[in-house]
Design a protein around this motif. Structure first.
Motif, short mmCIF file in Angstrom:
data_model
loop_
_atom_site.label_atom_id
_atom_site.label_comp_id
_atom_site.label_asym_id
_atom_site.label_seq_id
_atom_site.Cartn_x
_atom_site.Cartn_y
_atom_site.Cartn_z
N ASN A 62 0.83 -1.22 0.00
CA ASN A 62 0.00 0.00 0.00
C ASN A 62 0.86 1.26 0.00
OD1 ASN A 62 -2.39 -1.41 -0.11
ND2 ASN A 62 -2.71 -1.39 2.10
N ALA A 63 1.98 1.24 0.73
CA ALA A 63 2.89 2.39 0.72
C ALA A 63 3.46 2.59 -0.69
CB ALA A 63 4.01 2.18 1.73
N ALA A 64 3.85 1.50 -1.34
CA ALA A 64 4.37 1.60 -2.71
C ALA A 64 3.31 2.15 -3.65
CB ALA A 64 4.87 0.24 -3.18
N ARG A 65 2.08 1.72 -3.47
CA ARG A 65 0.99 2.21 -4.32
C ARG A 65 0.72 3.70 -4.09
NH1 ARG A 65 -2.65 -3.13 -3.51
NH2 ARG A 65 -1.62 -4.37 -5.13
N THR A 66 0.85 4.14 -2.85
CA THR A 66 0.67 5.57 -2.54
C THR A 66 1.70 6.40 -3.29
OG1 THR A 66 -0.29 5.11 -0.37
CG2 THR A 66 0.71 7.29 -0.68
N VAL A 67 2.96 5.97 -3.25
CA VAL A 67 4.02 6.69 -3.95
C VAL A 67 3.80 6.60 -5.46
CG1 VAL A 67 6.50 6.76 -4.40
CG2 VAL A 67 5.66 6.42 -2.06
N HIS A 68 3.45 5.43 -5.94
CA HIS A 68 3.22 5.25 -7.37
C HIS A 68 2.13 6.19 -7.88
CE1 HIS A 68 1.79 3.38 -11.10
NE2 HIS A 68 3.06 2.99 -11.24
N ALA A 69 1.04 6.26 -7.14
CA ALA A 69 -0.07 7.13 -7.56
C ALA A 69 0.34 8.60 -7.58
CB ALA A 69 -1.27 6.93 -6.63
N ALA A 70 1.10 9.02 -6.59
CA ALA A 70 1.51 10.43 -6.50
C ALA A 70 2.57 10.78 -7.54
CB ALA A 70 2.03 10.75 -5.11
N ALA A 71 3.45 9.83 -7.85
CA ALA A 71 4.59 10.13 -8.73
C ALA A 71 4.30 9.82 -10.19
CB ALA A 71 5.81 9.36 -8.26
N SER A 72 3.22 9.12 -10.48
CA SER A 72 2.90 8.79 -11.87
C SER A 72 2.44 10.05 -12.59
CB SER A 72 1.79 7.74 -11.92
OG SER A 72 2.24 6.53 -11.39
N VAL A 73 3.09 10.31 -13.69
CA VAL A 73 2.76 11.50 -14.47
C VAL A 73 2.53 11.10 -15.91
CG1 VAL A 73 4.02 13.09 -13.00
CG2 VAL A 73 5.20 12.03 -14.90
N GLY A 74 1.71 11.86 -16.57
CA GLY A 74 1.50 11.66 -18.00
C GLY A 74 2.54 12.46 -18.76
N GLU A 75 2.16 12.87 -19.93
CA GLU A 75 3.04 13.68 -20.75
C GLU A 75 3.16 15.07 -20.15
OE1 GLU A 75 4.85 12.89 -23.55
OE2 GLU A 75 4.29 10.83 -23.03
#
Length: 177
Positions: free
Chosen positions: A76-89
């Motif tokens: 869940n911690a990894a998913r929190t970071v992934h969601a916040a750091a995922s960017v589009g173009e």
């Protein structure tokens, strides 16, 4: 270059270059996969060390009752970071702004610890006195390990300044504040 600062609302704001944010998102996905799919990986032991080193029965019992919950928390911690750091173009020169509130800070710190633990395993870092061989192919991971440590330290410094009511804490990636 990464910067960490406090907002007027008492949140921690981290500004990333797009490639930094993408790297964090990728690492978060890799850590989540490692936890769910690779229990025999040597880094797995770093993430889940025995709870009782001198009592194998107690360690096995702890693992039986607690491992799933600990693994879920790390994923869940990894998913929190992934969601916040995922960017589009993004347009050239754009930055990625991430704001951490009370609910986000601890998952971020947990995840950064987990990533650094896995990198330490890959680099052969056992303790502060570990020496890394200069011809090692993995030596390119050392700057990433250091940057993640800096980021973790900057978030902690911002938290500490919130607790004592100081002004904003700012920093640039890779430099001590």
């Amino acid at each position: 270059m990464t910067s960490v600062q406090l907002t007027d609302a008492g949140r921690i704001r981290i500004d990333f270059e797009p490639d930094e944010a993408t790297m964090l998102a990728d690492l978060a996905g890799q850590i989540a996969d490692l936890i769910t799919d690779a229990p025999h990986d040597s880094a797995f032991t770093r993430l889940f060390p025995p709870a009782y080193r001198d009592d194998s029965a107690a360690a096995a019992e702890f693992e039986r009752f607690e491992r799933a919950g600990l693994a879920e928390g790390k994923v869940n911690a990894a998913r929190t970071v992934h969601a916040a750091a995922s960017v589009g173009e993004l347009d050239p020169g754009e930055i990625v702004e991430v704001e951490l509130d009370d609910d986000d800070v601890w998952p971020w710190l947990t995840h950064l610890t987990d990533v650094r633990s896995v990198l330490a395993d890959r680099l052969g870092i056992e303790d502060d006195d570990s020496e890394i061989q200069p011809d090692d192919e993995l030596l390119t991971l050392l700057p990433l390990y250091d940057w993640l440590g800096w980021l973790q330290g900057a978030i902690i410094a911002a938290l500490e300044s919130l607790e004592v009511g100081e002004g904003a804490v700012t920093g640039e990636g890779g430099e001590a504040d």
